[in-house]
Design a protein around this motif. Sequence first.
Motif, PDB file in Angstrom:
ATOM      1  N   HIS A 194       0.804  -1.345   0.131  1.00 21.09           N
ATOM      2  CA  HIS A 194       0.157  -0.232  -0.050  1.00 21.09           C
ATOM      3  C   HIS A 194       0.891   1.326  -0.161  1.00 21.09           C
ATOM      4  N   GLN A 195       2.079   0.957  -0.025  1.00 20.70           N
ATOM      5  CA  GLN A 195       3.105   2.365   0.065  1.00 20.70           C
ATOM      6  C   GLN A 195       3.061   3.274   1.145  1.00 20.70           C
ATOM      7  N   ILE A 196       2.801   2.639   2.566  1.00 23.29           N
ATOM      8  CA  ILE A 196       2.741   3.445   3.629  1.00 23.29           C
ATOM      9  C   ILE A 196       3.662   3.118   4.748  1.00 23.29           C
ATOM     10  N   ARG A 197       3.787   3.969   5.170  1.00 22.72           N
ATOM     11  CA  ARG A 197       4.940   3.743   6.462  1.00 22.72           C
ATOM     12  C   ARG A 197       4.510   3.549   7.898  1.00 22.72           C
ATOM     13  N   ARG A 198       3.254   3.550   7.841  1.00 22.68           N
ATOM     14  CA  ARG A 198       2.449   3.447   9.165  1.00 22.68           C
ATOM     15  C   ARG A 198       1.042   2.869   9.175  1.00 22.68           C
ATOM     16  N   LEU A 199       1.045   2.091  10.238  1.00 20.26           N
ATOM     17  CA  LEU A 199      -0.435   1.205  10.137  1.00 20.26           C
ATOM     18  C   LEU A 199      -1.047   1.285  11.467  1.00 20.26           C
ATOM     19  N   PRO A 200      -2.212   1.901  11.717  1.00 16.73           N
ATOM     20  CA  PRO A 200      -2.794   1.770  12.794  1.00 16.73           C
ATOM     21  C   PRO A 200      -3.338   0.248  13.203  1.00 16.73           C
ATOM     22  N   VAL A 201      -3.138   0.175  14.434  1.00 18.89           N
ATOM     23  CA  VAL A 201      -3.490  -1.058  14.880  1.00 18.89           C
ATOM     24  C   VAL A 201      -4.828  -1.139  15.583  1.00 18.89           C
ATOM     25  N   VAL A 202      -5.865  -2.090  15.168  1.00 20.92           N
ATOM     26  CA  VAL A 202      -7.183  -1.893  15.621  1.00 20.92           C
ATOM     27  C   VAL A 202      -7.638  -3.195  16.173  1.00 20.92           C
ATOM     28  N   ASP A 203      -8.086  -3.661  17.242  1.00 16.68           N
ATOM     29  CA  ASP A 203      -8.935  -4.800  17.648  1.00 16.68           C
ATOM     30  C   ASP A 203     -10.077  -4.464  18.144  1.00 16.68           C
TER      31      ASP A 203
END
Length: 147
Positions: free
Chosen positions: A98-107
């Motif tokens: 996805h060409q991104i540097r950060r991912l939100p982590v969701v539970d």
Amino acid sequence: MKQVKDLMSTNCKTVTLQDNVYEVAVIMAQNDVGFVPVVETHDSAKLIGAITDRDLVVRGYAQKKQGSSSVSEVMSDALVTVSSTTDAEEAADIMAAHQIRRLPVVDDGRLVGVISLGDLALGNTTSRDAGQALSEISEHENQNAVH
């Protein structure tokens, strides 16, 4: 194999739709971050978007938005997320794809953290890991750069 929860940052600064662009910029400056998740309320932590430093520039200031403009005017709401139990290698693959540097982590719909390429690199996740993901992201950015 490490999971996202072993490497992610959990002390994330967040904003709500009640905040404005100036407040987001202050949070970024004070915390030396370029990514701020947008949650429905601070209590619920339901993730509804995110703002990057690039969003502030491209959708905000370059569009002559005032500092008092609503967060909703500059935020991204189509987010790619992972769960805390996602394998770190899979998170790196998702970032590269996805060409991104950060991912939100969701539970369970709640923001529980953010994982970045830096977190993956520091965690020595895999042989492929963050170095490859960064290489792919940087290559994509260089192809799109204005010379």
